[in-house]
Enzyme design. Structure first.
Site, PDB file in Angstrom:
ATOM      1  N   ASP A 101     -11.613  12.244  23.177  1.00  0.00           N
ATOM      2  CA  ASP A 101     -11.880  13.007  21.963  1.00  0.00           C
ATOM      3  C   ASP A 101     -12.853  12.205  21.096  1.00  0.00           C
ATOM      4  O   ASP A 101     -13.186  11.064  21.408  1.00  0.00           O
ATOM      5  CB  ASP A 101     -10.585  13.349  21.229  1.00  0.00           C
ATOM      6  CG  ASP A 101      -9.802  12.123  20.772  1.00  0.00           C
ATOM      7  OD1 ASP A 101     -10.373  11.023  20.747  1.00  0.00           O
ATOM      8  OD2 ASP A 101      -8.623  12.272  20.433  1.00  0.00           O
ATOM      9  N   SER A 102     -13.315  12.800  20.029  1.00  0.00           N
ATOM     10  CA  SER A 102     -14.366  12.167  19.229  1.00  0.00           C
ATOM     11  C   SER A 102     -13.840  11.138  18.246  1.00  0.00           C
ATOM     12  O   SER A 102     -14.606  10.353  17.699  1.00  0.00           O
ATOM     13  CB  SER A 102     -15.126  13.241  18.448  1.00  0.00           C
ATOM     14  OG  SER A 102     -14.286  13.793  17.441  1.00  0.00           O
ATOM     15  N   ASP A 155     -16.320  16.245  14.793  1.00  0.00           N
ATOM     16  CA  ASP A 155     -16.175  17.415  13.937  1.00  0.00           C
ATOM     17  C   ASP A 155     -15.265  17.078  12.778  1.00  0.00           C
ATOM     18  O   ASP A 155     -14.621  16.033  12.756  1.00  0.00           O
ATOM     19  CB  ASP A 155     -15.611  18.610  14.723  1.00  0.00           C
ATOM     20  CG  ASP A 155     -14.206  18.348  15.240  1.00  0.00           C
ATOM     21  OD1 ASP A 155     -13.883  17.168  15.507  1.00  0.00           O
ATOM     22  OD2 ASP A 155     -13.425  19.301  15.390  1.00  0.00           O
ATOM     23  N   ASP A 275      -4.467  19.725  26.161  1.00  0.00           N
ATOM     24  CA  ASP A 275      -3.880  18.397  26.035  1.00  0.00           C
ATOM     25  C   ASP A 275      -2.859  18.448  24.917  1.00  0.00           C
ATOM     26  O   ASP A 275      -2.970  19.273  23.998  1.00  0.00           O
ATOM     27  CB  ASP A 275      -4.950  17.349  25.684  1.00  0.00           C
ATOM     28  CG  ASP A 275      -5.258  17.345  24.186  1.00  0.00           C
ATOM     29  OD1 ASP A 275      -4.726  16.490  23.457  1.00  0.00           O
ATOM     30  OD2 ASP A 275      -6.029  18.228  23.727  1.00  0.00           O
TER      31      ASP A 275
END
Length: 385
Positions: A101-102, A155, A275
């Protein structure tokens, strides 16, 4: 290796739809490090480990891909250190695909102090209070140092409920960050960057986000900002709203979801990837997911129950240990309790995904879902005596 788990190794990232049952799709993502059968559940390996499990076990249960967390790994041991040690695959001894993930969700939810600007977010580590800066470019750089196979755009995920103007601001910022992430990612053969649809619980903003991301021609698309406390009906409504705006030939990933029923309903609406920390976290807190529904091993009713969680399961943790023993381990605070119940839970989730894939291929997903929900509604078997 069964036919279902045949590998189709390729130097490119490809997604193939193999069967369709209404909106639900059975497919396969092929990458240099392996194939991912979809619909897929990705166990969460936050800090380079799926808690309470050996990664060999996780793969043997049926997981084709795991998730790593950019925020936690950048804080410790550090992305540059992981890169020096050969990347996350070698570091963790997981040679198969990894999605990172980011870091954005954790930055927004865990950091004590944060300041969001057009350039990125400045935040304070929850570990030692040190200040860090995360831009879209830095997020992609960190994920590249970790050497993950699927990377997520940075984001801004806001808490709901929120005013429409605030949801719109965060969604529009996320779109601009997606463009920057795409540029930073560039072209990496065999890897992918996914965009993340935002827009809260606002249908107009969700469609606007999805259409703008689709125009970027990314390799995959995620739906973020859900499973944050809103009713299940709202989540399903947002999925149905977004689906017509997303490309049919790209994988769709619902982030942070969820319960078995959430997953089943989302697959019925066209989602391919999931997830969630739920099966691992629940296992560490004494809760087992089974075909009988959820079983709370803290409950005294299990203290003298010699039956296993499910005698029909192929998982040793589910089939070979009595409820009385599991109850004892939970009540005594033994680490083995979390290990066995996490093993059970991940086995159940992967068994569910395998059943979903088979049902889609057979064109009977709705019947499969109805039978599952009826069984969960019946609840656990009554205690003996």
């Amino acid at each position: 290796m069964t036919a279902d788990r045949e590998q189709h190794l390729t130097d490119k990232f490809t997604f193939t739809r193999l069967a369709q049952d209404g909106p639900a799709r059975r497919g396969r993502i092929d990458m240099p490090r392996g194939s991912i059968r979809t619909p897929a559940f990705m166990p969460v390996g936050t800090a380079g480990t799926v808690k309470a499990m050996y990664l060999d076990q996780v793969h043997d249960l049926g997981a084709d891909i795991i998730l790593g967390n950019t925020y936690h790994l950048m804080l410790r041991p550090g992305a540059e250190r992981v890169a020096k040690l050969g990347g996350l695959h070698e570091f963790a001894r997981w040679p198969y695909p990894i999605l990172t993930d980011s870091g954005g969700f954790q930055v927004m939810s865990l950091s004590g102090l944060r300041k969001i600007t057009e350039e990125g977010v400045t935040f304070q580590s929850h570990v030692d209070g040190a200040k860090h800066f995360m831009s879209p470019e830095r997020s992609i750089e960190i994920q590249g140092l970790l050497d993950s196979d699927i990377q997520m755009q940075l984001d801004e995920c806001i808490a709901l409920p929120a005013e429409e103007n605030e949801i719109a601001r965060a969604m529009e910022l996320s779109l601009r960050w997606a463009e920057r992430c795409k540029a930073a990612f560039g072209h990496q053969s065999g890897k992918a960057m996914f965009g993340i649809v935002q827009g809260g619980d606002n249908k107009k903003l969700r469609v606007q986000s999805a259409e703008a991301l689709a125009a970027m021609n990314l390799k995959g698309y995620a739906i973020g900002g859900l499973a944050v406390g809103e009713p299940q009906a709202v989540m399903f409504d947002m999925i149905e709203t977004v689906m017509p705006s997303l490309p049919q030939d790209k994988p769709r990933y619902l982030m942070g979801v969820g319960t078995p029923d959430d997953i089943l309903g989302s697959v019925q609406r066209g989602i391919d990837m999931f997830d969630c920390v739920m099966p691992t976290r629940a296992g560490r807190h004494g809760l087992a997911f089974t075909r009988h529904g959820k079983i709370n091993l803290k409950n005294a009713r299990h203290a003298e129950d010699h039956r296993p969680l499910d005698e029909e399961s192929e998982c040793p943790a589910t089939r070979d240990y009595s409820r009385a023993y599991l109850h004892h381990l939970v009540r005594a605070g033994e680490p083995l309790a979390g290990m066995l119940l996490t093993w059970n839970n991940l086995a159940y989730y992967q068994h569910l995904m395998a059943g979903i894939r088979e049902a889609i291929s057979a064109g009977r997903l709705n019947d499969f879902a109805e039978a599952k929900r009826a069984r969960w509604a019946e609840g656990d078997l009554p205690p003996i005596g």
